[in-house]
Motif scaffolding. Structure first.
Motif, PDB file in Angstrom:
ATOM      1  N   ASN A  52      64.400  18.788 -41.985  1.00 57.45           N
ATOM      2  CA  ASN A  52      64.942  18.546 -40.599  1.00 57.45           C
ATOM      3  C   ASN A  52      64.583  19.581 -39.372  1.00 57.45           C
ATOM      4  O   ASN A  52      63.497  20.062 -39.510  1.00 57.45           O
ATOM      5  CB  ASN A  52      66.380  19.529 -40.788  1.00 57.45           C
ATOM      6  N   ASP A  85      77.767   4.580 -36.021  1.00 55.35           N
ATOM      7  CA  ASP A  85      78.616   5.870 -36.034  1.00 55.35           C
ATOM      8  C   ASP A  85      77.217   6.470 -37.476  1.00 55.35           C
ATOM      9  O   ASP A  85      77.814   6.700 -38.488  1.00 55.35           O
ATOM     10  CB  ASP A  85      79.599   6.104 -36.337  1.00 55.35           C
ATOM     11  N   SER A 145      73.345   9.089 -38.829  1.00 55.88           N
ATOM     12  CA  SER A 145      72.743  10.155 -38.879  1.00 55.88           C
ATOM     13  C   SER A 145      71.563   9.715 -38.962  1.00 55.88           C
ATOM     14  O   SER A 145      71.545   7.908 -38.948  1.00 55.88           O
ATOM     15  CB  SER A 145      73.233  10.573 -39.830  1.00 55.88           C
ATOM     16  N   VAL A 202      71.443  17.876 -31.265  1.00 52.06           N
ATOM     17  CA  VAL A 202      71.582  16.829 -32.300  1.00 52.06           C
ATOM     18  C   VAL A 202      70.417  17.643 -33.431  1.00 52.06           C
ATOM     19  O   VAL A 202      69.902  18.117 -32.738  1.00 52.06           O
ATOM     20  CB  VAL A 202      70.804  16.092 -31.767  1.00 52.06           C
ATOM     21  N   ASP A 203      70.987  17.475 -35.073  1.00 48.61           N
ATOM     22  CA  ASP A 203      69.676  17.064 -35.966  1.00 48.61           C
ATOM     23  C   ASP A 203      69.856  15.925 -36.439  1.00 48.61           C
ATOM     24  O   ASP A 203      70.746  15.224 -36.334  1.00 48.61           O
ATOM     25  CB  ASP A 203      69.989  18.563 -36.502  1.00 48.61           C
ATOM     26  N   THR A 260      73.131  14.302 -37.892  1.00 53.84           N
ATOM     27  CA  THR A 260      74.503  14.252 -36.033  1.00 53.84           C
ATOM     28  C   THR A 260      74.583  13.198 -36.391  1.00 53.84           C
ATOM     29  O   THR A 260      73.103  11.902 -36.498  1.00 53.84           O
ATOM     30  CB  THR A 260      73.824  15.553 -35.215  1.00 53.84           C
ATOM     31  N   ASN A 261      75.860  12.858 -36.183  1.00 51.07           N
ATOM     32  CA  ASN A 261      76.057  11.133 -36.180  1.00 51.07           C
ATOM     33  C   ASN A 261      76.261  10.843 -34.909  1.00 51.07           C
ATOM     34  O   ASN A 261      76.900  11.387 -33.978  1.00 51.07           O
ATOM     35  CB  ASN A 261      77.545  10.525 -37.009  1.00 51.07           C
ATOM     36  N   LEU A 262      75.331   9.568 -34.535  1.00 52.11           N
ATOM     37  CA  LEU A 262      75.587   8.780 -33.020  1.00 52.11           C
ATOM     38  C   LEU A 262      75.684   6.833 -33.036  1.00 52.11           C
ATOM     39  O   LEU A 262      75.594   7.289 -34.380  1.00 52.11           O
ATOM     40  CB  LEU A 262      74.567   9.055 -32.706  1.00 52.11           C
TER      41      LEU A 262
END
Length: 186
Positions: free
Chosen positions: A81, A100, A102, A143-144, A147-149
């Motif tokens: 990560n 939604d 990662s 953000v890693d 992280t959900n985007l």
């Protein structure tokens, strides 16, 4: 959905590629890991190192998990990560929502599509869109890898940009990626 997260399990044998001076060394010495090293595995369905929004980086390789079946399509994602911490997770493909998700889940989805002969590259393209949005002043915050985007939104913005520039080849490719992800996510 991600299951079986293991941050302490040793990773796979691979090459470490230093981006700055292109030195290549072999092994898994994560004690000196920094964001200029890409961990790639040629035996993986998908293996990539990408810059995340906010200047982080993730390196990940995707494999079919041992429990993979048609009814239970699970992928194994191994990587490093943005903090340099190794991870290994199983991801159930049927539980991923590209609106939604990662980065780890999207890598797993790209690996799944690759196993079916579809080289989407949706994660890479979405990240390019996110970084482009950042350059124009938008922020994604911290953000890693987990992280959900919404990965569809930056792809749609890139699609509109390609259309306005008349880059029809890129437009059609992005439109195909978006359509495939949206059909999958239903």
């Amino acid at each position: 959905m991600i299951s079986n997260l293991n941050l302490n399990q040793p990773l796979f044998a691979t090459n470490l590629i230093k981006n700055k001076n292109k030195n290549v060394s072999s092994g898994n010495n994560f004690d000196s890991f920094d964001t200029n090293i890409a961990i790639l595995n040629g035996d993986a369905l998908v293996s990539a190192s990408i810059r995340l929004p906010g200047d982080g980086r993730i390196s990940a390789s995707v494999f079919r998990s041992e429990s993979f079946s048609v009814d239970n399509p699970t992928m194994l994602v191994k990587g490093i990560n943005a903090c340099g911490t190794p991870f290994e997770v199983e991801v159930n493909i049927n539980e991923i929502n590209p609106q939604d998700a990662s980065f780890v889940e999207m890598f797993a989805l790209d690996g799944y599509f690759e196993s079916k002969g579809l080289n989407l590259g949706s994660t890479r393209n979405a990240v390019i869109g996110m970084i482009s949005q950042e350059m124009s002043g938008e922020s994604f915050g911290l953000v890693d890898a987990f992280t959900n985007l919404n990965f569809i939104s930056p792809l749609k913005k890139m699609l509109n940009t390609q259309r306005s520039h008349g880059d029809w080849e890129s437009y059609l490719r992005l439109n195909y990626i978006i359509d495939t992800l949206l059909q999958f996510g239903q």
